[in-house]
Motif scaffolding. Structure first.
Motif, PDB file in Angstrom:
ATOM      1  N   TRP A   2     -40.612  52.767  -3.829  1.00  0.00           N
ATOM      2  CA  TRP A   2     -40.154  51.637  -4.559  1.00  0.00           C
ATOM      3  C   TRP A   2     -40.282  50.388  -3.693  1.00  0.00           C
ATOM      4  CZ3 TRP A   2     -38.703  56.635  -4.874  1.00  0.00           C
ATOM      5  CH2 TRP A   2     -38.572  57.158  -6.419  1.00  0.00           C
ATOM      6  N   ASN A   3     -40.536  50.604  -2.516  1.00  0.00           N
ATOM      7  CA  ASN A   3     -40.609  49.410  -1.665  1.00  0.00           C
ATOM      8  C   ASN A   3     -42.173  49.258  -0.978  1.00  0.00           C
ATOM      9  OD1 ASN A   3     -40.617  47.926   1.090  1.00  0.00           O
ATOM     10  ND2 ASN A   3     -38.716  48.343   1.241  1.00  0.00           N
ATOM     11  N   GLY A   4     -42.599  48.301  -1.564  1.00  0.00           N
ATOM     12  CA  GLY A   4     -44.461  48.262  -1.186  1.00  0.00           C
ATOM     13  C   GLY A   4     -44.595  47.568   0.391  1.00  0.00           C
ATOM     14  N   SER A   5     -43.626  47.555   1.045  1.00  0.00           N
ATOM     15  CA  SER A   5     -44.000  46.948   2.434  1.00  0.00           C
ATOM     16  C   SER A   5     -44.298  47.878   3.125  1.00  0.00           C
ATOM     17  CB  SER A   5     -42.651  46.268   2.895  1.00  0.00           C
ATOM     18  OG  SER A   5     -41.673  47.237   2.996  1.00  0.00           O
ATOM     19  N   SER A   6     -45.114  47.384   4.327  1.00  0.00           N
ATOM     20  CA  SER A   6     -45.768  48.287   5.249  1.00  0.00           C
ATOM     21  C   SER A   6     -45.654  47.430   6.885  1.00  0.00           C
ATOM     22  CB  SER A   6     -47.043  48.571   4.856  1.00  0.00           C
ATOM     23  OG  SER A   6     -48.022  47.506   4.758  1.00  0.00           O
ATOM     24  N   TYR A   7     -45.886  48.289   7.973  1.00  0.00           N
ATOM     25  CA  TYR A   7     -45.893  47.730   9.107  1.00  0.00           C
ATOM     26  C   TYR A   7     -46.951  48.259   9.875  1.00  0.00           C
ATOM     27  CZ  TYR A   7     -44.637  47.389  14.019  1.00  0.00           C
ATOM     28  OH  TYR A   7     -44.603  46.813  15.263  1.00  0.00           O
ATOM     29  N   TYR A   8     -47.363  47.277  10.784  1.00  0.00           N
ATOM     30  CA  TYR A   8     -48.760  47.994  11.487  1.00  0.00           C
ATOM     31  C   TYR A   8     -48.430  47.609  13.058  1.00  0.00           C
ATOM     32  CZ  TYR A   8     -51.290  48.913   7.158  1.00  0.00           C
ATOM     33  OH  TYR A   8     -51.554  49.563   6.173  1.00  0.00           O
ATOM     34  N   ALA A   9     -48.681  48.252  13.826  1.00  0.00           N
ATOM     35  CA  ALA A   9     -48.576  47.827  15.395  1.00  0.00           C
ATOM     36  C   ALA A   9     -49.696  46.713  15.541  1.00  0.00           C
ATOM     37  CB  ALA A   9     -48.717  48.865  16.283  1.00  0.00           C
ATOM     38  N   ASP A  10     -49.731  46.246  16.632  1.00  0.00           N
ATOM     39  CA  ASP A  10     -50.522  44.839  16.699  1.00  0.00           C
ATOM     40  C   ASP A  10     -51.904  45.652  17.203  1.00  0.00           C
ATOM     41  OD1 ASP A  10     -48.604  42.398  18.209  1.00  0.00           O
ATOM     42  OD2 ASP A  10     -49.037  42.783  16.190  1.00  0.00           O
ATOM     43  N   PHE A  11     -52.104  46.818  17.880  1.00  0.00           N
ATOM     44  CA  PHE A  11     -53.195  47.290  18.323  1.00  0.00           C
ATOM     45  C   PHE A  11     -54.037  47.829  17.183  1.00  0.00           C
ATOM     46  CE2 PHE A  11     -51.200  51.628  18.141  1.00  0.00           C
ATOM     47  CZ  PHE A  11     -49.820  51.378  18.714  1.00  0.00           C
ATOM     48  N   VAL A  12     -53.555  48.141  15.962  1.00  0.00           N
ATOM     49  CA  VAL A  12     -54.296  48.637  14.903  1.00  0.00           C
ATOM     50  C   VAL A  12     -54.384  47.745  13.661  1.00  0.00           C
ATOM     51  CG1 VAL A  12     -53.340  51.209  15.684  1.00  0.00           C
ATOM     52  CG2 VAL A  12     -52.294  49.956  13.638  1.00  0.00           C
ATOM     53  N   LYS A  13     -53.825  46.871  13.866  1.00  0.00           N
ATOM     54  CA  LYS A  13     -54.050  45.813  12.555  1.00  0.00           C
ATOM     55  C   LYS A  13     -55.566  45.445  12.419  1.00  0.00           C
ATOM     56  CE  LYS A  13     -49.603  43.293  12.745  1.00  0.00           C
ATOM     57  NZ  LYS A  13     -48.893  42.130  13.280  1.00  0.00           N
ATOM     58  N   ALA A  14     -55.629  45.355  11.070  1.00  0.00           N
ATOM     59  CA  ALA A  14     -57.305  45.038  10.608  1.00  0.00           C
ATOM     60  C   ALA A  14     -58.072  46.331  10.818  1.00  0.00           C
ATOM     61  CB  ALA A  14     -57.818  43.982  11.127  1.00  0.00           C
ATOM     62  N   ARG A  15     -57.571  47.638  11.317  1.00  0.00           N
ATOM     63  CA  ARG A  15     -58.211  48.770  11.422  1.00  0.00           C
ATOM     64  C   ARG A  15     -57.934  49.719  10.909  1.00  0.00           C
ATOM     65  NH1 ARG A  15     -59.108  51.035  16.437  1.00  0.00           N
ATOM     66  NH2 ARG A  15     -57.091  50.663  17.430  1.00  0.00           N
ATOM     67  N   PHE A  16     -56.432  50.037  10.897  1.00  0.00           N
ATOM     68  CA  PHE A  16     -56.005  51.031  10.122  1.00  0.00           C
ATOM     69  C   PHE A  16     -55.128  50.470   8.650  1.00  0.00           C
ATOM     70  CE2 PHE A  16     -54.881  53.901  14.208  1.00  0.00           C
ATOM     71  CZ  PHE A  16     -56.220  53.747  14.561  1.00  0.00           C
ATOM     72  N   PHE A  66     -51.336  62.440  16.744  1.00  0.00           N
ATOM     73  CA  PHE A  66     -50.648  61.663  15.553  1.00  0.00           C
ATOM     74  C   PHE A  66     -49.653  62.687  14.847  1.00  0.00           C
ATOM     75  CE2 PHE A  66     -53.071  57.732  15.192  1.00  0.00           C
ATOM     76  CZ  PHE A  66     -53.963  57.760  16.532  1.00  0.00           C
ATOM     77  N   TYR A  67     -48.485  61.857  14.850  1.00  0.00           N
ATOM     78  CA  TYR A  67     -47.326  62.555  13.941  1.00  0.00           C
ATOM     79  C   TYR A  67     -47.203  61.733  12.832  1.00  0.00           C
ATOM     80  CZ  TYR A  67     -46.835  65.080  18.582  1.00  0.00           C
ATOM     81  OH  TYR A  67     -46.909  65.911  19.514  1.00  0.00           O
ATOM     82  N   CYS A  68     -46.813  62.479  11.808  1.00  0.00           N
ATOM     83  CA  CYS A  68     -46.055  61.639  10.700  1.00  0.00           C
ATOM     84  C   CYS A  68     -44.704  61.937  10.555  1.00  0.00           C
ATOM     85  CB  CYS A  68     -46.678  61.971   9.200  1.00  0.00           C
ATOM     86  SG  CYS A  68     -46.390  63.659   8.645  1.00  0.00           S
ATOM     87  N   ALA A  69     -43.530  61.240  10.356  1.00  0.00           N
ATOM     88  CA  ALA A  69     -42.255  61.094  10.285  1.00  0.00           C
ATOM     89  C   ALA A  69     -41.849  60.770   9.034  1.00  0.00           C
ATOM     90  CB  ALA A  69     -41.661  60.572  11.564  1.00  0.00           C
ATOM     91  N   ALA A  70     -40.631  61.281   8.615  1.00  0.00           N
ATOM     92  CA  ALA A  70     -40.045  60.669   7.397  1.00  0.00           C
ATOM     93  C   ALA A  70     -38.566  60.490   7.558  1.00  0.00           C
ATOM     94  CB  ALA A  70     -40.269  61.661   6.171  1.00  0.00           C
ATOM     95  N   ALA A  71     -38.144  59.416   6.690  1.00  0.00           N
ATOM     96  CA  ALA A  71     -36.650  59.277   6.775  1.00  0.00           C
ATOM     97  C   ALA A  71     -36.335  58.902   5.542  1.00  0.00           C
ATOM     98  CB  ALA A  71     -36.403  57.673   7.708  1.00  0.00           C
ATOM     99  N   LEU A  72     -34.977  59.308   5.006  1.00  0.00           N
ATOM    100  CA  LEU A  72     -34.529  59.143   3.728  1.00  0.00           C
ATOM    101  C   LEU A  72     -34.052  57.705   3.662  1.00  0.00           C
ATOM    102  CD1 LEU A  72     -34.292  60.534   0.870  1.00  0.00           C
ATOM    103  CD2 LEU A  72     -31.694  61.183   1.585  1.00  0.00           C
ATOM    104  N   ALA A  73     -34.947  56.803   3.421  1.00  0.00           N
ATOM    105  CA  ALA A  73     -34.806  55.480   3.434  1.00  0.00           C
ATOM    106  C   ALA A  73     -35.679  54.662   2.435  1.00  0.00           C
ATOM    107  CB  ALA A  73     -34.705  54.679   4.833  1.00  0.00           C
ATOM    108  N   ARG A  74     -35.128  53.422   2.094  1.00  0.00           N
ATOM    109  CA  ARG A  74     -36.020  52.328   1.336  1.00  0.00           C
ATOM    110  C   ARG A  74     -37.097  51.757   1.961  1.00  0.00           C
ATOM    111  NH1 ARG A  74     -36.160  47.141  -0.852  1.00  0.00           N
ATOM    112  NH2 ARG A  74     -36.940  47.063  -3.186  1.00  0.00           N
ATOM    113  N   ASP A  75     -36.540  51.374   3.213  1.00  0.00           N
ATOM    114  CA  ASP A  75     -37.268  50.215   3.921  1.00  0.00           C
ATOM    115  C   ASP A  75     -38.032  50.817   5.189  1.00  0.00           C
ATOM    116  OD1 ASP A  75     -34.445  47.934   3.653  1.00  0.00           O
ATOM    117  OD2 ASP A  75     -36.155  47.833   2.348  1.00  0.00           O
ATOM    118  N   VAL A  76     -38.788  50.032   5.712  1.00  0.00           N
ATOM    119  CA  VAL A  76     -39.849  50.426   6.701  1.00  0.00           C
ATOM    120  C   VAL A  76     -38.958  50.750   7.766  1.00  0.00           C
ATOM    121  CG1 VAL A  76     -41.348  49.646   8.287  1.00  0.00           C
ATOM    122  CG2 VAL A  76     -41.830  49.203   6.017  1.00  0.00           C
TER     123      VAL A  76
END
Length: 125
Positions: free
Chosen positions: A55-69, A95-105
């Motif tokens: 329900w939250n369409g926002s995303s975040y990228y580290a600077d070192f992967v922007k425009a690549r990932f 690489f690990y994925c992680a989950a949090a019961l949260a709306r925001d990034v």
């Protein structure tokens, strides 16, 4: 406890692409904020990309992967994917994925409650 399973890692040449997937076999990932982290020897675990819940369409990228990932959700498959293009040898990591019961990034590791086992990504030069 939410079980997370990563897939898609492997060996690729520099400049190549890989697509990682994170799924939860017994939970819907829609309600979870999900992040992809990487761990390399001698370095702290670092956030690569993250997204809020469905329900939250926002995303975040580290600077070192922007425009690549690109991080995205596939609701039909119940996955959060990380498309990695233009890979560099310095992207080599677990690489690990992680989950949090949260709306925001969520941007820090301690904000996540559930972790996968990791998948190895190796980029050769």
């Amino acid at each position: 406890q939410v079980q997370l399973v990563e897939s898609g890692g492997g060996l690729v040449q520099a400049g190549g692409s890989l697509r990682l997937s994170c799924t939860a076999p017994r939970r819907a990932l829609t309600v979870y904020a999900v992040g992809w982290f990487r761990l390399t020897p001698g370095k702290e675990r670092e956030l690569v990309a993250a997204t809020g819940n469905s329900w939250n369409g926002s995303s975040y990228y580290a600077d070192f992967v922007k425009a690549r990932f690109t991080i995205s959700r596939d609701h039909a498959k119940n996955t959060v994917d990380l498309q990695m293009n233009s890979l560099k040898p310095e992207d080599t990591a677990i690489f690990y994925c992680a989950a949090a019961l949260a709306r925001d990034v969520r941007k820090t590791a301690d904000e996540y409650d559930h972790w996968g086992q990791g998948t190895q990504v190796t980029v050769s030069s």
